[in-house]
Design a protein around this motif. Structure first.
Motif, PDB file in Angstrom:
ATOM      1  N   ILE A   3     -49.759 -42.125  21.775  1.00 13.47           N
ATOM      2  CA  ILE A   3     -49.753 -43.486  21.246  1.00 13.47           C
ATOM      3  C   ILE A   3     -51.167 -43.993  21.012  1.00 13.47           C
ATOM      4  N   ARG A   4     -52.068 -43.672  21.952  1.00  9.67           N
ATOM      5  CA  ARG A   4     -53.453 -44.118  21.782  1.00  9.67           C
ATOM      6  C   ARG A   4     -54.061 -43.526  20.517  1.00  9.67           C
ATOM      7  N   LEU A   5     -53.811 -42.235  20.328  1.00 14.75           N
ATOM      8  CA  LEU A   5     -54.386 -41.590  19.146  1.00 14.75           C
ATOM      9  C   LEU A   5     -53.778 -42.153  17.863  1.00 14.75           C
ATOM     10  N   LEU A   6     -52.458 -42.398  17.941  1.00 13.53           N
ATOM     11  CA  LEU A   6     -51.769 -42.933  16.770  1.00 13.53           C
ATOM     12  C   LEU A   6     -52.325 -44.314  16.416  1.00 13.53           C
TER      13      LEU A   6
ATOM     14  N   VAL B 163     -76.531 -53.592  18.692  1.00 15.79           N
ATOM     15  CA  VAL B 163     -75.922 -53.097  19.927  1.00 15.79           C
ATOM     16  C   VAL B 163     -76.416 -51.674  20.167  1.00 15.79           C
ATOM     17  N   PRO B 164     -76.884 -51.370  21.396  1.00 18.00           N
ATOM     18  CA  PRO B 164     -77.395 -50.019  21.656  1.00 18.00           C
ATOM     19  C   PRO B 164     -76.326 -48.967  21.372  1.00 18.00           C
ATOM     20  N   ARG B 165     -76.716 -47.980  20.596  1.00 14.48           N
ATOM     21  CA  ARG B 165     -75.834 -46.869  20.238  1.00 14.48           C
ATOM     22  C   ARG B 165     -75.170 -46.246  21.477  1.00 14.48           C
ATOM     23  N   GLU B 166     -75.960 -46.186  22.575  1.00 10.71           N
ATOM     24  CA  GLU B 166     -75.493 -45.507  23.797  1.00 10.71           C
ATOM     25  C   GLU B 166     -74.198 -46.117  24.330  1.00 10.71           C
ATOM     26  N   LEU B 167     -74.081 -47.438  24.172  1.00 14.05           N
ATOM     27  CA  LEU B 167     -72.906 -48.131  24.684  1.00 14.05           C
ATOM     28  C   LEU B 167     -71.636 -47.559  24.056  1.00 14.05           C
ATOM     29  N   HIS B 168     -71.693 -47.404  22.743  1.00 13.56           N
ATOM     30  CA  HIS B 168     -70.576 -46.858  21.984  1.00 13.56           C
ATOM     31  C   HIS B 168     -70.347 -45.391  22.352  1.00 13.56           C
ATOM     32  N   ASP B 169     -71.457 -44.655  22.405  1.00 13.47           N
ATOM     33  CA  ASP B 169     -71.366 -43.224  22.712  1.00 13.47           C
ATOM     34  C   ASP B 169     -70.829 -42.986  24.117  1.00 13.47           C
ATOM     35  N   ALA B 170     -71.258 -43.830  25.067  1.00 10.46           N
ATOM     36  CA  ALA B 170     -70.797 -43.676  26.443  1.00 10.46           C
ATOM     37  C   ALA B 170     -69.282 -43.835  26.499  1.00 10.46           C
ATOM     38  N   ALA B 171     -68.770 -44.862  25.794  1.00  2.83           N
ATOM     39  CA  ALA B 171     -67.327 -45.081  25.779  1.00  2.83           C
ATOM     40  C   ALA B 171     -66.604 -43.868  25.188  1.00  2.83           C
ATOM     41  N   SER B 173     -67.660 -40.805  25.071  1.00  2.00           N
ATOM     42  CA  SER B 173     -67.788 -39.606  25.899  1.00  2.00           C
ATOM     43  C   SER B 173     -66.875 -39.663  27.116  1.00  2.00           C
ATOM     44  N   LEU B 174     -66.434 -40.876  27.489  1.00  2.00           N
ATOM     45  CA  LEU B 174     -65.486 -41.003  28.595  1.00  2.00           C
ATOM     46  C   LEU B 174     -64.060 -40.780  28.127  1.00  2.00           C
ATOM     47  N   GLY B 175     -63.906 -40.435  26.855  1.00  8.60           N
ATOM     48  CA  GLY B 175     -62.570 -40.107  26.365  1.00  8.60           C
ATOM     49  C   GLY B 175     -61.894 -41.250  25.636  1.00  8.60           C
ATOM     50  N   ALA B 176     -62.615 -42.345  25.383  1.00  4.66           N
ATOM     51  CA  ALA B 176     -62.012 -43.450  24.643  1.00  4.66           C
ATOM     52  C   ALA B 176     -61.825 -43.046  23.194  1.00  4.66           C
ATOM     53  N   THR B 177     -60.791 -43.579  22.548  1.00  7.17           N
ATOM     54  CA  THR B 177     -60.659 -43.366  21.115  1.00  7.17           C
ATOM     55  C   THR B 177     -61.689 -44.250  20.416  1.00  7.17           C
TER      56      THR B 177
END
Lengths: 285, 281
Positions: A3-6, B163-171, B173-177
């Protein structure tokens, strides 16, 4: 997990769609205005529309020459007044002024940028028309000049800031005075940026409607001197929208005027933005 | 040698004078409006709608125009945000690396930013005829939305790029979409979004040319999106063209009201954007 990916994929497509929609506004506006001017263009040639001075909508005669001249006069006056003042101000802010002066002047300039056009118009009637010239292209030019102060000052100051410190230091260390450095090094280096700022200011002045309409006099005859009244293109559109549906081809003529403005301003903006982007890339790259 | 020193002094003087003219013009304009408008200010101007004979100098105020302007500027800013935030995120966080496309998109908005409001008004008018709509609050909101979209996107774009690029990259790299990472960035730029809102609102509330075709004018406060709505700048414009001195005076008072609203908004936006730029790294 799925669901997250979707969700990510759907939102990504949505954002892409919104981006495409908002970017295509440029084309949509151009196409819409052109489509509405087609009936006028069917009966008239571009040459006769642009260079005829006869403006009699009831007889179906649409000559835009007086309005084009009105726009050109007002714009030229505004640039002639505004450019030297803004150039000197920008040089002062970028090269001479201390932090205190900058802290006072910069907010004032940004406040000036926020003043709505109609307020400039009221000021124009109460002050410029009253104390100087009457309703004329000169009054329109003065009001416009003040309106484009913030635009020119902020862009030229930014351009000055892109000039490498070392160039100024080299000139100063060779014994040049500060003004000599400005004139022979900085201005020469900043020339493309200054031209871009002028082009942007011109396009801004072309499109300004209500403030100019209020002080220009609105007589559809090409002005012969700065004290004559004039009738710029945007004022023509704004003044006649009410009755444009009752006279045949009138709406087409007014939207053709809007189309003209759109095309000229589009080209001017593109040119100056390309120059400014180049300058920016030169320092970042 | 002395000539060079003289030249230096001479041009420095010219620069100081120019700066005084440029910065001082604000005081001249606001001063003129205050001096002319303040004597005609009254509580009625703020709290009453035009009553019978208002335009020949009788009782009433411009509440209809104040509310109408707030509706139009508010509606356009909300609608504009709904479109602009996703676009700003998309060109900054989704299209990274492919620098040609985002830059072309940015160029489009720079160009749109330069298009005068009369053209947006004319286009809005065509759109309304095409959709079979009449001059109404909704029509005004649509035209002004088109006008503020480039302002919002350009401002948001600039803010997101701080906004520092790292903030986005860190998220990431933790597996966030990508969307989850974008939410992190969004939370970070909330003060910036408020600045963008204020800038857009200030521009929208002062604009005439886009609403004169599309929103119409009415002495009543609009009760629905389909009714025509008055706006403050248009009220000023109409009242000024009246031959009655009393009505012209009210135009000055209305101009005073609009100036105060816009100045407050601009000052707030400046303070906020300064505070925000302090936090950037």
């Amino acid at each position: 997990m799925q669901i997250r990916l979707l969700k990510d994929r759907i939102l990504s497509k949505l954002m892409l769609a919104l981006t495409i929609f908002s970017v295509s506004l440029v084309a949509l506006i151009g196409a819409g205005l052109y489509y509405k001017s087609v009936p006028l263009l069917r009966d008239n040639t571009w040459g006769s529309l642009l260079f005829s001075s006869v403006w009699e909508p009831m007889k179906g005669l649409f000559g835009f020459f007086p309005f084009i001249m009105g726009t050109l006069w007002v714009t030229a006056i505004a640039i002639i007044i505004s450019l030297p003042l803004c150039l000197l101000t920008a040089i002062y802010l970028a090269e001479y002024a201390g932090t205190t002066v900058k802290k006072i002047v910069n907010p004032l300039v940004s406040l000036l940028a926020g003043i709505p056009p109609v307020i400039f118009g009221v000021w124009g009637i109460l002050f410029v028309v009253e104390f100087t010239t009457g309703y004329s292209v000169l009054a329109g030019g003065i009001v416009l000049a003040v309106m484009i102060f913030p635009l020119i000052v902020s862009i030229i100051t930014e351009v000055f800031n892109t000039i490498p410190r070392e160039l100024k230091d080299a000139s100063l260390s060779l014994g040049a005075t500060k003004w000599e450095t400005v004139r022979k090094v900085i201005l020469r280096k900043a020339l493309p940026g200054i031209i871009a700022a002028i082009v942007l200011a011109v396009s801004r002045a072309f499109g300004e409607t209500i403030a100019v309409l209020m002080v220009c006099g609105n007589v559809p005859v090409a002005p012969k001197s700065v004290f004559d009244p004039g009738y710029p293109l945007p004022a023509l559109i704004a003044n006649n929208y009410g009755e444009m549906l009752s006279v045949p081809l009138y709406d087409s003529a007014l939207l053709y005027a809007a189309f003209l403005l759109f095309v000229i301003i589009l080209v001017f903006n593109l040119v100056s933005r390309i120059i400014l982007n180049r300058l920016e890339r030169r320092i970042s790259g | 040698m002395r000539r060079r020193k003289f030249e230096e002094q001479f041009f420095k003087l010219l620069m100081v004078l120019s700066t005084i003219v440029v910065a001082g013009s604000l005081f001249l304009i606001v001063g003129t409006i205050v001096v002319k408008g303040l004597p005609y200010m009254s509580l009625d101007m703020l709290t009453k709608t035009p009553e019978g004979g208002f335009y020949s100098g009788k009782e009433g105020g411009v509440l209809n125009a104040i509310i109408g302007s707030l509706y139009i500027a508010g509606g356009a800013t909300i609608l504009g945000l709904i479109i602009s935030i996703p676009v700003a995120i998309y060109i900054n966080l989704y299209l990274k690396g492919k620098s040609f496309i985002p830059n072309t998109v940015r160029m489009c908005f720079d160009v749109l930013f330069g298009i005068p409001s009369i053209v947006y008004g004319a286009f809005g008018f065509i759109l309304m005829i095409y959709l079979g709509m009449r001059a109404s609050l909704l029509g005004g909101i649509i035209a002004v939305t088109l006008l503020v979209i480039p302002i919002l996107i350009r401002t948001l774009d600039e803010i997101i790029s701080t906004v520092p690029r790292e903030l986005h990259d860190a998220a990431l790299s933790l597996g966030a979409t990508r969307w989850e990472a974008s939410k992190v960035v969004l939370r970070h730029i909330i003060p910036g979004i408020i600045t963008a809102i204020l800038l857009s609102f200030g521009r929208a509330i002062g604009d005439v040319a886009a609403v004169m075709f599309t929103a119409g004018f009415s002495d009543n406060i609009p009760a629905s999106l389909g009714e025509p709505a008055a706006s403050l700048p248009l009220a000023i414009f109409f009242q000024l063209s009246s031959p009655s001195a009393e009505v012209q005076g009210r135009a000055y008072a209305s101009a005073f009201i609009l100036t105060v609203i816009v100045l407050v908004i601009t000052v707030l936006a400046n303070i906020l954007s300064k505070r925000f730029s302090k936090h950037k790294i």
